[in-house]
Design a protein around this motif. Structure first.
Motif, PDB file in Angstrom:
ATOM      1  N   MET A 132       5.463  -2.407 -36.058  1.00 48.15           N
ATOM      2  CA  MET A 132       6.153  -3.227 -37.019  1.00 48.15           C
ATOM      3  C   MET A 132       7.222  -4.038 -36.309  1.00 48.15           C
ATOM      4  O   MET A 132       7.827  -3.574 -35.366  1.00 48.15           O
ATOM      5  CB  MET A 132       6.841  -2.354 -38.064  1.00 48.15           C
ATOM      6  N   SER A 133       7.452  -5.229 -36.822  1.00 48.30           N
ATOM      7  CA  SER A 133       8.499  -6.085 -36.288  1.00 48.30           C
ATOM      8  C   SER A 133       9.495  -6.410 -37.383  1.00 48.30           C
ATOM      9  O   SER A 133       9.100  -6.702 -38.512  1.00 48.30           O
ATOM     10  CB  SER A 133       7.911  -7.391 -35.759  1.00 48.30           C
ATOM     11  N   PHE A 134      10.769  -6.351 -37.063  1.00 45.40           N
ATOM     12  CA  PHE A 134      11.824  -6.684 -37.993  1.00 45.40           C
ATOM     13  C   PHE A 134      12.801  -7.635 -37.319  1.00 45.40           C
ATOM     14  O   PHE A 134      12.972  -7.598 -36.100  1.00 45.40           O
ATOM     15  CB  PHE A 134      12.571  -5.429 -38.453  1.00 45.40           C
ATOM     16  N   GLN A 163      11.221  -4.250 -32.452  1.00 50.81           N
ATOM     17  CA  GLN A 163       9.877  -3.671 -32.498  1.00 50.81           C
ATOM     18  C   GLN A 163       9.971  -2.170 -32.765  1.00 50.81           C
ATOM     19  O   GLN A 163      10.785  -1.484 -32.152  1.00 50.81           O
ATOM     20  CB  GLN A 163       9.154  -3.902 -31.171  1.00 50.81           C
ATOM     21  N   TYR A 164       9.125  -1.674 -33.679  1.00 50.09           N
ATOM     22  CA  TYR A 164       9.061  -0.259 -34.001  1.00 50.09           C
ATOM     23  C   TYR A 164       7.618   0.193 -33.989  1.00 50.09           C
ATOM     24  O   TYR A 164       6.736  -0.524 -34.455  1.00 50.09           O
ATOM     25  CB  TYR A 164       9.648   0.011 -35.397  1.00 50.09           C
ATOM     26  N   ALA A 189      11.484   2.943 -40.354  1.00 47.40           N
ATOM     27  CA  ALA A 189      11.866   1.541 -40.510  1.00 47.40           C
ATOM     28  C   ALA A 189      13.376   1.467 -40.674  1.00 47.40           C
ATOM     29  O   ALA A 189      14.018   2.420 -41.091  1.00 47.40           O
ATOM     30  CB  ALA A 189      11.168   0.941 -41.718  1.00 47.40           C
ATOM     31  N   PRO A 190      13.986   0.302 -40.356  1.00 44.72           N
ATOM     32  CA  PRO A 190      15.427   0.140 -40.552  1.00 44.72           C
ATOM     33  C   PRO A 190      15.801   0.373 -42.012  1.00 44.72           C
ATOM     34  O   PRO A 190      14.988   0.145 -42.914  1.00 44.72           O
ATOM     35  CB  PRO A 190      15.672  -1.313 -40.162  1.00 44.72           C
ATOM     36  N   ARG A 246      10.848  -8.758 -42.460  1.00 49.22           N
ATOM     37  CA  ARG A 246       9.642  -8.657 -41.646  1.00 49.22           C
ATOM     38  C   ARG A 246       9.269 -10.038 -41.145  1.00 49.22           C
ATOM     39  O   ARG A 246       9.239 -10.989 -41.895  1.00 49.22           O
ATOM     40  CB  ARG A 246       8.510  -8.090 -42.494  1.00 49.22           C
ATOM     41  N   THR A 247       8.971 -10.138 -39.872  1.00 49.68           N
ATOM     42  CA  THR A 247       8.457 -11.398 -39.357  1.00 49.68           C
ATOM     43  C   THR A 247       6.972 -11.440 -39.642  1.00 49.68           C
ATOM     44  O   THR A 247       6.311 -10.414 -39.704  1.00 49.68           O
ATOM     45  CB  THR A 247       8.689 -11.540 -37.831  1.00 49.68           C
ATOM     46  N   ALA A 248       6.461 -12.608 -39.857  1.00 48.65           N
ATOM     47  CA  ALA A 248       5.037 -12.761 -40.132  1.00 48.65           C
ATOM     48  C   ALA A 248       4.236 -12.306 -38.929  1.00 48.65           C
ATOM     49  O   ALA A 248       4.645 -12.500 -37.782  1.00 48.65           O
ATOM     50  CB  ALA A 248       4.718 -14.203 -40.471  1.00 48.65           C
TER      51      ALA A 248
END
Length: 116
Positions: free
Chosen positions: A1-3, A79-80, A86-87, A105-107
């Protein structure tokens, strides 16, 4: 996952080339909430909703339905692993909850500007 933090994402009008060192993804403004010094946008991109905190600073505001390009410095993308928590405030869809507007969340199709 990306934040990425809401305030780390910038909005450009569609067709404006982002800086070559930034990740970029195109989308459509789905909603806007004006808060005086800034506007919080929801942008739909590649099936995901991306929240953006846009500092006004005399810049034109994109309208709902307008195509835009979202850009972010790759150093600001967190990045996770899927097994990591998740944050705080992030939902399983990747958008933020109303109680915590700190991450978005980034696309999934974000690329460095100028590359695919």
């Amino acid at each position: 996952m990306s934040f990425v933090r809401l305030e780390k994402v910038d909005l450009l009008p569609a067709g404006v080339a982002p800086a070559p060192d930034r990740c970029a993804v195109e989308g459509v403004v789905a909603s806007a909430a004006y808060h005086g010094s800034h506007t919080t946008y929801t942008v739909e991109s590649s099936g995901a909703e991306v929240k953006v905190l846009y500092q006004e600073a005399g810049r034109p505001r994109p309208a709902v339905g307008e195509r835009v390009t979202l850009t972010v410095d790759p150093a600001n993308v967190l990045q996770y692993d899927a097994t990591d928590a998740a944050p705080a405030g992030a939902t399983s869809s990747g958008s933020t909850t109303a109680s915590s507007a700190t991450t978005a969340r980034t696309a999934p199709t974000a690329t460095r500007a100028g590359t695919r």
